[in-house]
Design a protein around this motif. Structure first.
Motif, short mmCIF file in Angstrom:
data_model
loop_
_atom_site.label_atom_id
_atom_site.label_comp_id
_atom_site.label_asym_id
_atom_site.label_seq_id
_atom_site.Cartn_x
_atom_site.Cartn_y
_atom_site.Cartn_z
N THR A 56 0.86 -1.17 0.00
CA THR A 56 0.00 0.00 0.00
C THR A 56 0.89 1.23 0.00
O THR A 56 1.79 1.34 0.83
CB THR A 56 -0.92 0.01 1.24
OG1 THR A 56 -1.70 -1.19 1.24
CG2 THR A 56 -1.84 1.22 1.22
N VAL A 57 0.67 2.12 -0.95
CA VAL A 57 1.47 3.35 -1.04
C VAL A 57 0.93 4.34 -0.01
O VAL A 57 -0.22 4.77 -0.09
CB VAL A 57 1.40 3.95 -2.47
CG1 VAL A 57 2.13 5.28 -2.52
CG2 VAL A 57 1.97 2.97 -3.48
N MET A 58 1.77 4.67 0.94
CA MET A 58 1.39 5.54 2.04
C MET A 58 2.01 6.93 1.87
O MET A 58 3.01 7.10 1.16
CB MET A 58 1.83 4.93 3.38
CG MET A 58 1.33 3.50 3.60
SD MET A 58 -0.45 3.34 3.62
CE MET A 58 -0.82 4.13 5.16
N GLU A 59 1.43 7.88 2.53
CA GLU A 59 1.93 9.27 2.54
C GLU A 59 3.42 9.29 2.88
O GLU A 59 4.21 9.98 2.23
CB GLU A 59 1.13 10.06 3.58
CG GLU A 59 1.68 11.41 3.91
CD GLU A 59 1.06 12.49 3.07
OE1 GLU A 59 1.77 13.47 2.82
OE2 GLU A 59 -0.08 12.33 2.66
N ARG A 60 3.80 8.54 3.89
CA ARG A 60 5.19 8.51 4.33
C ARG A 60 6.11 7.97 3.24
O ARG A 60 7.23 8.44 3.06
CB ARG A 60 5.31 7.66 5.60
CG ARG A 60 6.69 7.65 6.21
CD ARG A 60 6.67 6.90 7.56
NE ARG A 60 7.86 7.11 8.33
CZ ARG A 60 9.02 6.48 8.12
NH1 ARG A 60 9.13 5.62 7.13
NH2 ARG A 60 10.06 6.72 8.89
N ASP A 61 5.65 6.96 2.48
CA ASP A 61 6.45 6.41 1.39
C ASP A 61 6.78 7.49 0.36
O ASP A 61 7.91 7.60 -0.11
CB ASP A 61 5.71 5.27 0.69
CG ASP A 61 5.40 4.10 1.60
OD1 ASP A 61 6.22 3.79 2.48
OD2 ASP A 61 4.31 3.51 1.42
N VAL A 62 5.76 8.27 0.00
CA VAL A 62 5.95 9.33 -1.00
C VAL A 62 6.92 10.39 -0.48
O VAL A 62 7.82 10.83 -1.19
CB VAL A 62 4.59 9.94 -1.41
CG1 VAL A 62 4.78 11.15 -2.32
CG2 VAL A 62 3.72 8.88 -2.09
N ALA A 63 6.75 10.79 0.78
CA ALA A 63 7.64 11.80 1.36
C ALA A 63 9.08 11.29 1.44
O ALA A 63 10.02 12.02 1.10
CB ALA A 63 7.14 12.19 2.75
N LEU A 64 9.27 10.04 1.87
CA LEU A 64 10.62 9.49 1.96
C LEU A 64 11.25 9.32 0.57
O LEU A 64 12.43 9.60 0.39
CB LEU A 64 10.61 8.14 2.68
CG LEU A 64 10.38 8.21 4.19
CD1 LEU A 64 10.19 6.81 4.77
CD2 LEU A 64 11.57 8.91 4.87
N PHE A 65 10.44 8.89 -0.40
CA PHE A 65 10.97 8.73 -1.75
C PHE A 65 11.41 10.08 -2.30
O PHE A 65 12.46 10.20 -2.93
CB PHE A 65 9.94 8.07 -2.67
CG PHE A 65 10.55 7.57 -3.94
CD1 PHE A 65 11.10 6.31 -4.02
CD2 PHE A 65 10.60 8.38 -5.07
CE1 PHE A 65 11.69 5.85 -5.18
CE2 PHE A 65 11.18 7.93 -6.25
CZ PHE A 65 11.73 6.66 -6.31
#
Length: 151
Positions: free
Chosen positions: A30-39
């Protein structure tokens, strides 16, 4: 052979001889808000379509979308941990992004062995990412395989 390089995590190590046409692996995330920010932080890609609700609302998607390469990185995870697995060297990748991935989407990444070159110990894999059964990314990867016992 199964190895445990990180406590609690098992990886299957395949030698070239273990591979066969049609062999597949997949993973879901699941693509999470945190994943996008860290990426964004790791890659340096701070495009506001990924990070700013107000900006993204004015785009054709109407909301923030994940980096395309975030989905593609799931293919890298499969190649490095499951099929072919540890010891395989990623040589090349083609990608076509077909649809955006939104925060909260469940992405299924899949790879399938489609060609084996024994004389060079190379494998070509079809790669795709899907959301709700619809392809959002596809391409192919070439990997070099280790000698048996080398990983």
């Amino acid at each position: 052979m199964t190895v445990q390089p990180v406590p609690g995590t098992l990886y299957t190590v395949h030698a070239f001889e273990d591979l066969s046409i049609g062999q597949r692996e997949s993973l879901m995330r699941t693509v999470m808000e945190r994943d996008v920010a860290l990426f964004a932080e790791l890659s340096g890609d701070a495009n506001p379509i990924h990070l700013c609700d107000r900006f993204a609302a004015g785009t054709r998607y109407g909301q923030r979308i994940a980096h395309g390469m975030l989905s593609a990185s799931l293919v890298s995870a499969l190649l490095g941990t499951r099929l072919p697995g540890p010891g395989a060297v990623y040589l090349s990748q083609t990608l076509t992004f077909l649809s955006p991935v939104k925060i909260g989407d469940v992405v299924t990444a899949r790879v399938e062995v489609v060609e084996l070159l024994a004389e060079r110990r190379r494998a070509r894999l079809f790669c795709e990412c899907l959301v709700d059964g619809k392809a959002v990314m596809e391409g192919e990867a070439w990997v070099a395989m280790p000698l048996r016992g080398a990983a």
